[in-house]
Design a protein around this motif. Structure first.
Motif, PDB file in Angstrom:
ATOM      1  N   TYR A  98       0.828  -1.151  -0.051  1.00 29.77           N
ATOM      2  CA  TYR A  98       0.002   0.028   0.192  1.00 29.77           C
ATOM      3  C   TYR A  98       0.841   1.253  -0.100  1.00 29.77           C
ATOM      4  O   TYR A  98       0.278   2.378  -0.157  1.00 29.77           O
ATOM      5  N   LEU A  99       2.025   1.197   0.085  1.00 30.24           N
ATOM      6  CA  LEU A  99       3.261   2.512   0.142  1.00 30.24           C
ATOM      7  C   LEU A  99       3.764   2.636  -1.304  1.00 30.24           C
ATOM      8  O   LEU A  99       3.773   1.498  -2.097  1.00 30.24           O
ATOM      9  N   VAL A 100       3.824   3.739  -1.510  1.00 35.12           N
ATOM     10  CA  VAL A 100       4.445   3.891  -3.077  1.00 35.12           C
ATOM     11  C   VAL A 100       5.590   4.729  -2.759  1.00 35.12           C
ATOM     12  O   VAL A 100       5.729   5.675  -1.980  1.00 35.12           O
ATOM     13  N   PRO A 101       6.602   4.744  -3.719  1.00 35.13           N
ATOM     14  CA  PRO A 101       6.666   3.946  -4.911  1.00 35.13           C
ATOM     15  C   PRO A 101       7.241   2.413  -4.539  1.00 35.13           C
ATOM     16  O   PRO A 101       7.794   2.348  -3.581  1.00 35.13           O
ATOM     17  N   HIS A 102       6.671   1.690  -5.392  1.00 33.03           N
ATOM     18  CA  HIS A 102       7.000   0.143  -5.234  1.00 33.03           C
ATOM     19  C   HIS A 102       6.965  -0.344  -6.768  1.00 33.03           C
ATOM     20  O   HIS A 102       6.228  -0.197  -7.480  1.00 33.03           O
ATOM     21  N   SER A 103       8.113  -1.364  -7.177  1.00 30.82           N
ATOM     22  CA  SER A 103       8.320  -1.787  -8.390  1.00 30.82           C
ATOM     23  C   SER A 103       7.084  -2.706  -8.663  1.00 30.82           C
ATOM     24  O   SER A 103       6.787  -2.509  -9.763  1.00 30.82           O
ATOM     25  N   LEU A 104       6.753  -3.474  -7.846  1.00 34.91           N
ATOM     26  CA  LEU A 104       5.405  -4.398  -7.852  1.00 34.91           C
ATOM     27  C   LEU A 104       3.918  -3.475  -8.247  1.00 34.91           C
ATOM     28  O   LEU A 104       3.165  -3.820  -8.952  1.00 34.91           O
ATOM     29  N   GLU A 105       3.938  -2.259  -7.475  1.00 36.09           N
ATOM     30  CA  GLU A 105       2.916  -1.227  -7.720  1.00 36.09           C
ATOM     31  C   GLU A 105       2.998  -0.632  -9.068  1.00 36.09           C
ATOM     32  O   GLU A 105       1.937  -0.836  -9.653  1.00 36.09           O
ATOM     33  N   ARG A 106       4.288  -0.573  -9.675  1.00 31.45           N
ATOM     34  CA  ARG A 106       4.330  -0.203 -10.860  1.00 31.45           C
ATOM     35  C   ARG A 106       4.000  -1.104 -11.767  1.00 31.45           C
ATOM     36  O   ARG A 106       3.186  -0.865 -12.834  1.00 31.45           O
ATOM     37  N   ARG A 107       4.269  -2.152 -11.751  1.00 28.62           N
ATOM     38  CA  ARG A 107       4.087  -3.343 -12.869  1.00 28.62           C
ATOM     39  C   ARG A 107       2.570  -3.788 -12.780  1.00 28.62           C
ATOM     40  O   ARG A 107       2.169  -4.015 -13.721  1.00 28.62           O
ATOM     41  N   MET A 108       1.624  -3.413 -11.484  1.00 31.28           N
ATOM     42  CA  MET A 108       0.338  -3.806 -11.555  1.00 31.28           C
ATOM     43  C   MET A 108      -0.322  -2.720 -12.387  1.00 31.28           C
ATOM     44  O   MET A 108      -1.378  -3.010 -13.115  1.00 31.28           O
ATOM     45  N   ARG A 109       0.284  -1.471 -12.222  1.00 31.34           N
ATOM     46  CA  ARG A 109      -0.321  -0.075 -13.057  1.00 31.34           C
ATOM     47  C   ARG A 109      -0.206  -0.513 -14.682  1.00 31.34           C
ATOM     48  O   ARG A 109      -0.843  -0.503 -15.497  1.00 31.34           O
ATOM     49  N   ASP A 110       1.409  -1.002 -14.814  1.00 27.20           N
ATOM     50  CA  ASP A 110       1.680  -1.019 -16.336  1.00 27.20           C
ATOM     51  C   ASP A 110       0.605  -2.301 -16.890  1.00 27.20           C
ATOM     52  O   ASP A 110       0.223  -2.209 -17.907  1.00 27.20           O
ATOM     53  N   ALA A 111       0.436  -3.134 -16.085  1.00 30.14           N
ATOM     54  CA  ALA A 111      -0.209  -4.555 -16.508  1.00 30.14           C
ATOM     55  C   ALA A 111      -1.585  -3.896 -17.132  1.00 30.14           C
ATOM     56  O   ALA A 111      -1.958  -4.787 -18.160  1.00 30.14           O
ATOM     57  N   ARG A 112      -2.432  -2.868 -16.632  1.00 29.71           N
ATOM     58  CA  ARG A 112      -3.535  -2.627 -17.314  1.00 29.71           C
ATOM     59  C   ARG A 112      -3.626  -2.165 -18.566  1.00 29.71           C
ATOM     60  O   ARG A 112      -4.594  -2.383 -19.320  1.00 29.71           O
ATOM     61  N   LEU A 113      -2.519  -1.807 -19.082  1.00 30.43           N
ATOM     62  CA  LEU A 113      -2.500  -1.475 -20.467  1.00 30.43           C
ATOM     63  C   LEU A 113      -2.849  -2.616 -21.502  1.00 30.43           C
ATOM     64  O   LEU A 113      -3.189  -2.610 -22.715  1.00 30.43           O
TER      65      LEU A 113
END
Length: 390
Positions: A352-367
């Motif tokens: 739940y803390l940002v930034p984090h590489s897995l949080e970034r990958r989760m956002r990237d995946a939506r594309l």
């Protein structure tokens, strides 16, 4: 060419292909991954990094080597994208657009057009963008309203707006689909034009803020009485929709490799975390419930990888691949969103803390759910191949 069900064998990679795949893996680790978080936070596109990829021939993966290309099979090309996106999504996706721009000019351009634009797209001194989408014409690309009206003396006047265009804020060259109207007033269907950034009447919008893949600049274009001659028309009048769909179908298979790369990197990262993180006196990775969850995720990644390589092999073997490409894109999008979300959840409160590489990958995946056709569009393509258009 037969049914896609006939594709059984995946061609063996050549030594030069293996060398480039290994190079892409190393480039992702040494160049892309260390900078990905900063590029994401700053929404920064690194042109010098993009040019490095082009200098290795990766802007023209399928082009023959005597024309400056890498002369790769499609199976090898997909694996290169699979490796690159382990570091960052935005820059490799910009590279995919460069390949599609160049490929369309190579396949459909005149000798003069190829001589004028292909070498500079190959070496990265020109950045390309593929321009189809409009505010009211996304999945239904055939309803586009941007026009090119035929004038006397082989001239065309373009007017309209394009939207959600990857690469456009930094692009020099735009392969653009518009509705053509002939000089006698008759409809000419959708045709394709190559537009250059400095043309009078072409207005390039600023980059928009996006959810993920933030190192990939996305923007819009406006045409206002933009006049070009026939030397900027690509292919025959009325062939633009076929050309655009060919580019989209081509990209859908690549999305399989992109999804596998993102998902596999996320899975590897969370496994390392779970081995080190202890709760109730032992590593979280030692709990059977967690192990079963990881096993399920690994199976889903491998299933999409196999489908992707098979679809890529169909292209290399000259077999029918449109349905396989749609299957690939559908499964890839669903898989990468599920895997990255699950890996992010396994972080617990840290996620739940940002930034984090897995949080970034989760956002990237939506594309992967919307680029080159939404999941429901892929279902439509697959269903029509099974039962026909009704």
């Amino acid at each position: 060419m037969g049914s896609y069900f006939e594709v059984r064998m995946i061609p063996q990679l050549q030594p030069n292909e293996i060398e480039l795949i290994d190079w892409a893996d190393e480039f992702a680790q040494q160049v892309l991954a260390p900078n990905a978080q900063q590029w994401d936070e700053e929404a920064h596109f690194p042109p010098e990094v993009f040019e490095q990829l082009c200098q290795r021939g990766l802007a023209a993966m399928l082009l023959p080597s005597d024309n400056g290309g890498a002369d790769l099979s499609y199976v090898a090309s997909v694996q290169i994208f699979e490796r690159l996106v382990r570091g960052d999504l935005g820059v490799p996706f910009a590279l995919l657009l460069q390949n599609n721009t160049l490929r369309s000019i190579w396949l459909h351009g005149t000798s003069e057009q190829k001589e004028r634009w292909v070498p500079r797209l190959v070496d990265g001194s020109l950045i390309g963008a593929y321009v189809i989408t409009e505010p009211d014409a996304g999945s239904d690309a055939g309803s586009m309203k941007s026009t090119a009206v035929s004038l006397a003396g082989d001239q065309w006047k373009l007017n309209g707006q394009k939207w959600l265009l990857s690469n456009s804020p930094v692009a020099d060259l735009f392969v653009t689909s518009v509705v053509t109207q002939l000089e006698n007033g008759e409809a000419g269907g959708i045709s394709t034009f190559v537009l250059e950034r400095d043309m009078a009447g072409l207005h390039v919008g600023q980059a928009s803020e996006t959810l993920g893949a933030r190192s990939l600049p996305v923007g819009d274009l406006h045409f206002e009485d933009l006049t070009v001659d026939d030397g900027h028309r690509l292919g025959e009048i009325g062939s633009g929709m076929r050309m655009a769909l060919d580019a989209v179908n081509f990209a859908r298979v690549v999305w399989g490799g992109i999804a596998v790369g993102i998902a596999e990197a996320a899975l590897e990262e969370i496994i390392e975390f779970l081995k080190e993180r202890e709760q109730f006196g032992r590593a979280i990775a030692d709990f059977q419930a967690v192990q079963f969850q990881l096993a399920d995720l690994a199976c889903k990644i491998e299933a999409v990888r196999s489908l992707t390589y098979r679809a890529a092999a169909a292209i290399d073997l000259g077999s029918r691949y449109i349905e396989l490409g749609a299957m690939c894109k559908k499964m890839a999008g669903e898989m990468v969103v599920e895997v990255t979300s699950a890996c992010h959840e396994l972080l617990g409160g840290r996620g739940y803390l940002v930034p984090h590489s897995l949080e970034r990958r989760m956002r990237d995946a939506r594309l992967a759910l919307v680029a080159d056709g939404t999941t429901n569009i892929q279902r439509l393509v697959i269903a029509r191949s099974l039962v026909g258009r009704r």
